[in-house]
Design a protein around this motif. Structure first.
Motif, PDB file in Angstrom:
ATOM      1  N   ALA A 160       0.946  -0.977   0.115  1.00 20.89           N
ATOM      2  CA  ALA A 160       0.167  -0.176   0.090  1.00 20.89           C
ATOM      3  C   ALA A 160       0.837   1.574   0.130  1.00 20.89           C
ATOM      4  CB  ALA A 160      -0.419  -0.090   1.485  1.00 20.89           C
ATOM      5  N   THR A 217       0.906   5.696   0.227  1.00 18.32           N
ATOM      6  CA  THR A 217      -0.445   6.792   0.415  1.00 18.32           C
ATOM      7  C   THR A 217       0.447   7.933   0.576  1.00 18.32           C
ATOM      8  OG1 THR A 217       0.481   6.175   3.018  1.00 18.32           O
ATOM      9  CG2 THR A 217      -2.328   5.483   2.112  1.00 18.32           C
ATOM     10  N   ALA A 267     -15.765   4.017   5.854  1.00 17.86           N
ATOM     11  CA  ALA A 267     -15.182   4.123   4.521  1.00 17.86           C
ATOM     12  C   ALA A 267     -13.766   2.849   4.077  1.00 17.86           C
ATOM     13  CB  ALA A 267     -13.668   5.468   5.350  1.00 17.86           C
ATOM     14  N   VAL A 268     -13.421   2.810   5.813  1.00 12.75           N
ATOM     15  CA  VAL A 268     -12.033   1.175   5.968  1.00 12.75           C
ATOM     16  C   VAL A 268     -12.635   0.242   5.043  1.00 12.75           C
ATOM     17  CG1 VAL A 268     -10.442   0.736   7.585  1.00 12.75           C
ATOM     18  CG2 VAL A 268     -10.334   2.683   7.971  1.00 12.75           C
ATOM     19  N   GLU A 294     -13.259   0.775   1.408  1.00 12.07           N
ATOM     20  CA  GLU A 294     -11.600   0.635   0.662  1.00 12.07           C
ATOM     21  C   GLU A 294     -11.400  -1.687   0.355  1.00 12.07           C
ATOM     22  OE1 GLU A 294     -10.233   2.368  -0.956  1.00 12.07           O
ATOM     23  OE2 GLU A 294      -8.149   1.513  -0.630  1.00 12.07           O
ATOM     24  N   ARG A 310     -12.688  -3.306  -1.769  1.00 11.20           N
ATOM     25  CA  ARG A 310     -12.252  -2.825  -2.622  1.00 11.20           C
ATOM     26  C   ARG A 310     -11.106  -3.503  -3.145  1.00 11.20           C
ATOM     27  NH1 ARG A 310      -9.261   0.543  -5.483  1.00 11.20           N
ATOM     28  NH2 ARG A 310      -7.876   1.531  -3.616  1.00 11.20           N
ATOM     29  N   GLY A 353      -6.254  -1.480   4.202  1.00  7.07           N
ATOM     30  CA  GLY A 353      -7.719  -0.589   3.574  1.00  7.07           C
ATOM     31  C   GLY A 353      -7.651   1.141   5.160  1.00  7.07           C
ATOM     32  N   GLU A 361      -4.650   1.588   6.223  1.00  6.32           N
ATOM     33  CA  GLU A 361      -3.882   2.536   5.693  1.00  6.32           C
ATOM     34  C   GLU A 361      -4.897   4.065   4.793  1.00  6.32           C
ATOM     35  OE1 GLU A 361       0.023   3.041   5.249  1.00  6.32           O
ATOM     36  OE2 GLU A 361      -0.623   1.939   6.778  1.00  6.32           O
ATOM     37  N   HIS A 362      -6.083   4.019   4.641  1.00  9.27           N
ATOM     38  CA  HIS A 362      -6.921   4.878   4.733  1.00  9.27           C
ATOM     39  C   HIS A 362      -7.680   5.065   5.681  1.00  9.27           C
ATOM     40  CE1 HIS A 362      -9.946   5.947   1.165  1.00  9.27           C
ATOM     41  NE2 HIS A 362     -11.005   6.029   2.032  1.00  9.27           N
ATOM     42  N   ALA A 420      -6.340   9.503   6.572  1.00  6.64           N
ATOM     43  CA  ALA A 420      -7.462  10.367   5.717  1.00  6.64           C
ATOM     44  C   ALA A 420      -8.488  10.369   5.490  1.00  6.64           C
ATOM     45  CB  ALA A 420      -7.176   9.955   3.757  1.00  6.64           C
ATOM     46  N   ALA A 421      -9.501   9.403   6.329  1.00  7.32           N
ATOM     47  CA  ALA A 421     -11.070   9.104   6.292  1.00  7.32           C
ATOM     48  C   ALA A 421     -11.039  10.006   7.514  1.00  7.32           C
ATOM     49  CB  ALA A 421     -11.461   7.673   6.539  1.00  7.32           C
ATOM     50  N   ARG A 470     -11.314  13.673   6.354  1.00 12.36           N
ATOM     51  CA  ARG A 470     -12.072  14.304   5.810  1.00 12.36           C
ATOM     52  C   ARG A 470     -13.533  14.390   6.595  1.00 12.36           C
ATOM     53  NH1 ARG A 470     -12.348  10.188   2.033  1.00 12.36           N
ATOM     54  NH2 ARG A 470     -13.986   9.156   2.681  1.00 12.36           N
TER      55      ARG A 470
END
Lengths: 138, 116
Positions: A43, A45, B37-38, B41, B44, B99, B101-102, B105-106, B109
């Motif tokens: 990953a 980012t 959100a996570v 992700e 996905r 996921g 790692e997302h 940012a979430a 936001r």
């Protein structure tokens, strides 16, 4: 200079004197355990450096890579074949290393986690070490 | 000279509790949005497979402990670890770590939206 992050990790581990072979992504067929494989880009980012929209700001990223240590679990005589010192030595070599042969400037590298997975069917102990590399994108 | 003052703290305490309740509700909403959100992700990033069992098994729930609200993410199929960490014969697909790692940012936001 290595062409990839995984190549730089491979070079770092080979220079650490661990006495095991290190391969990118996967070991060749017939490779004898113990050995290490390195996978990059699990990953990636972006890290925010400077103001949003500032073209001159550094584009830095945090890249997750995985270093896998593969060892035999038992000998044919059912004795223990696993080295308990190999994984700590690998973690020690990775954590905080500067990664000088990386293709981009590396700001820092840390070991995020280390998981031990036993594959009984294939008599393998798999230690998956997650590494976080903070570096310039290019 | 001697002076005595009486201070009625009742209104202040009520207002303080109101603010605490609002912050608590916002914390719960934030955990819920970030968890969703996570989890999205992770779905996905997870390999689809034929049955889609792995993706379907990715769930989140909002829970609370003494430190506050958080989202708990789970994957409930036995082979998830083989996919996440890889095996001798298959490469790792880090859908769970990817996921996660997302998440920062979430948080940025959704926390920004809650302020408005």
């Amino acid at each position: 200079m290595s062409a990839t992050t995984a190549g730089a990790l491979k070079a770092l581990l080979e220079a650490a004197g661990l006495g095991v072979s290190v391969h990118r992504d996967a070991a060749p067929d017939g490779a004898v355990m113990p050995y290490i494989t390195v996978s990059e880009g699990l990953a990636t980012t972006p890290l925010q450096h400077g103001d949003v929209g500032d073209a001159a700001a550094d584009t830095a990223v945090a890249e997750l890579a995985q270093v896998d240590v593969w060892q035999a679990w038992r000998t044919p005589e059912k004795a223990n074949a696993e080295s308990y010192t190999l994984v700590p030595a690998v973690v020690k070599a990775l954590h905080g290393a500067k990664l000088p042969t990386a293709p981009t400037v590396v700001h820092g590298m840390t070991v995020d986690s280390s998981v031990r997975l036993l594959e009984r069917d294939s008599n393998t102990v798999h230690q998956a070490i997650t590494v976080r590399i903070r570096r310039r994108l290019m | 000279m001697k002076a005595t003052a009486e201070l009625d703290t009742g209104e202040f305490v009520k207002a303080f509790h109101r603010v605490c309740d609002q912050m608590d509700a916002r914390g719960q909403a934030l955990a819920d949005q970030v968890g969703e959100a996570v989890a999205s992700e992770m779905k996905r990033l997870a390999p689809a497979g034929r049955s889609g069992r792995l993706r379907r098994s990715i769930r989140y729930r909002v829970v609370r402990d003494r430190l506050g609200w958080y989202a708990e993410l789970t994957v409930n199929v036995f082979y998830a670890s083989f996919i996440e960490w890889g095996t001798r014969h298959t490469a790792a697909v880090a859908f769970f770590r990817g996921g996660l790692e997302h998440a920062p940012a979430a948080v940025r936001r959704f926390a920004g939206r809650l302020d408005r």
